[in-house]
Design an enzyme around this catalytic site. Structure first.
Site, PDB file in Angstrom:
ATOM      1  N   HIS A 369      -0.688  -0.079  -2.139  1.00 33.65           N
ATOM      2  CA  HIS A 369      -0.055   0.700  -3.207  1.00 33.65           C
ATOM      3  C   HIS A 369      -0.920   1.878  -3.659  1.00 33.65           C
ATOM      4  CE1 HIS A 369       3.140   1.434  -5.829  1.00 33.65           C
ATOM      5  NE2 HIS A 369       3.110   0.374  -6.618  1.00 33.65           N
ATOM      6  N   ASP A 373       3.759   4.731  -2.384  1.00 29.49           N
ATOM      7  CA  ASP A 373       4.555   4.457  -3.582  1.00 29.49           C
ATOM      8  C   ASP A 373       5.662   3.448  -3.271  1.00 29.49           C
ATOM      9  OD1 ASP A 373       3.091   6.208  -5.157  1.00 29.49           O
ATOM     10  OD2 ASP A 373       4.357   7.925  -4.614  1.00 29.49           O
TER      11      ASP A 373
END
Length: 398
Positions: A369, A373
């Site tokens: 992450h 995204d």
């Protein structure tokens, strides 16, 4: 002049190894490129060959010792090429002497085992004379021992119900591969911000397409048509759509890769390995199936090379072959994503307002992450879903 025997490069991110076995002893004559010793890393077994003609003048690291890249493990007293006749005579003398010693001991050679192989033989109470060696010169390899174990009938012994605590537990030292797997997986969790997103795929069309052409495909290409080639192709198209999933973090920079080396996880008796299909985007379905078959075979036989395991921009793990319905795969550093496939199972789904039974598969994407995204992760899986549910798009490059 003395020439050092040096541990060679062991591949990307591999710095340590263990000396499995020396095949020469002090004073032995050797020729250039002749096998001196075997070393084992967490991934593969490698041979170290003589850098020159000469005799073994020094052995500083013995069987079972841990060594690092570039470390000196011995020396060869170099002999000029013009003196090779002396080496040949020396070898002939040694060979004759050895033959005389083995006249009444025909089984001795098969008992000369690398420490790791000897450990397997001892733990499983096997007779090395009953194991057929497939290694160089007929020597017994780990694969030979594992094959013997798998094909030997299991004898169940009856024991008394009351056992001591020692009999109820068994302590076994972790193998180098298992320790490395444990460390890398923990490092992955500690370093990356791992998030997993899921989707499901209706496998009806791709199953129908495979069933329609699998016999013709195998006849033409001499390899079976599986589902992995479809998923590799779909994955590459999804990576092109979302380049960040094919990238990695390098210090303060993002390293985007404009090539597609896809790692395919393979389970072996020793543990999980991830051999890499190079430039998979340039391959046909047949090329991909052939590459997967060859790499899986080499993995099971313990014959993967450093180059087979190095690199990789993205990985695919198919837990469905073991019956997994759903999982959250762990990223293989320094990659930023891994696709998890699972078993296909008939389930009731709603199609155009009607309940139908369809062959469905859950898929999972674990991603870092820090670089990817949530929207990108979801879009990646949706792209794969769309291509697998409409496989004609893969064939038409749509």
């Amino acid at each position: 002049m003395s020439i050092k025997i040096i541990i060679p490069s062991l591949g990307e991110s591999v710095t340590e190894a263990t000396i499995a076995k020396w095949y020469k002893k002090l004073g032995d004559a050797v020729k250039t490129d002749e096998l001196l010793l075997e070393i084992e890393t967490d991934k593969v077994t490698l041979e170290v060959n003589a850098p020159c003609n000469g005799t073994i003048g020094k052995i500083s690291k013995t069987d079972g010792a841990n060594v690092t890249v570039g470390e000196e493990v011995g020396e060869i007293n170099e002999i000029a090429d013009t003196d090779t006749a002396w080496i040949n005579n020396k070898k002939q003398e040694v060979s004759q002497h050895t033959s005389e010693q083995l006249v009444d001991k025909p089984a001795m050679a098969s008992n000369i085992l690398a420490p790791s192989v000897q450990k397997l033989v001892t733990e499983n109470k096997l007779d090395p004379n009953n194991i057929k060696g497939t290694g160089r010169g007929g020597r017994i390899t780990k694969y030979d021992v594992l094959e013997t174990i798998n094909t030997t009938p299991i004898t169940i012994e009856t024991h008394a119900i009351n056992k001591t605590n020692e009999e109820r537990t068994q302590r076994v030292r972790m193998s180098r591969l298992r320790k490395t797997i444990a460390q890398r997986l923990k490092d992955s969790q500690n370093t990356a911000a791992i998030l997993t997103t899921f989707n499901e795929i209706d496998m009806s069309k791709v199953i129908a397409l495979r069933n329609q052409y699998k016999e013709e495909f195998e006849k033409k290409h001499t390899v079976k048509l599986g589902f992995m080639s479809f998923f590799v192709k779909a994955t590459i198209e999804a990576l092109k759509l979302i380049p960040s999933i094919n990238a990695e973090i390098d210090g303060d920079d993002l390293l985007y890769k404009n090539y597609y080396d896809i790692g395919v996880a393979v389970g072996t008796e020793q543990g999980l390995v991830v051999p890499v299909i190079r430039d998979a985007d340039k391959m046909s379905f047949a090329d991909i199936e052939q590459a997967i078959g060859n790499l899986a075979k080499k993995a099971r036989e313990g014959k993967l090379s450093i180059s087979d395991l190095s690199g990789g921009t993205f990985s695919i793990s198919n837990g469905g072959v073991y019956g997994s319905l759903l999982s959250t795969p762990i990223i293989n550093p320094p990659q930023s994503g891994i696709l998890g496939l699972h078993k296909t199972e008939e389930r009731a789904v709603v199609i155009d307002g009607k309940i139908e039974i369809r062959p469905m598969m859950y898929i999972a994407l674990s991603y870092d992450h820090r670089i990817i995204d949530g929207k990108e992760g979801v879009s990646f899986l949706v792209k794969i879903k769309n291509l697998i549910e409409n496989p004609e798009k893969l064939l038409l490059n749509l």
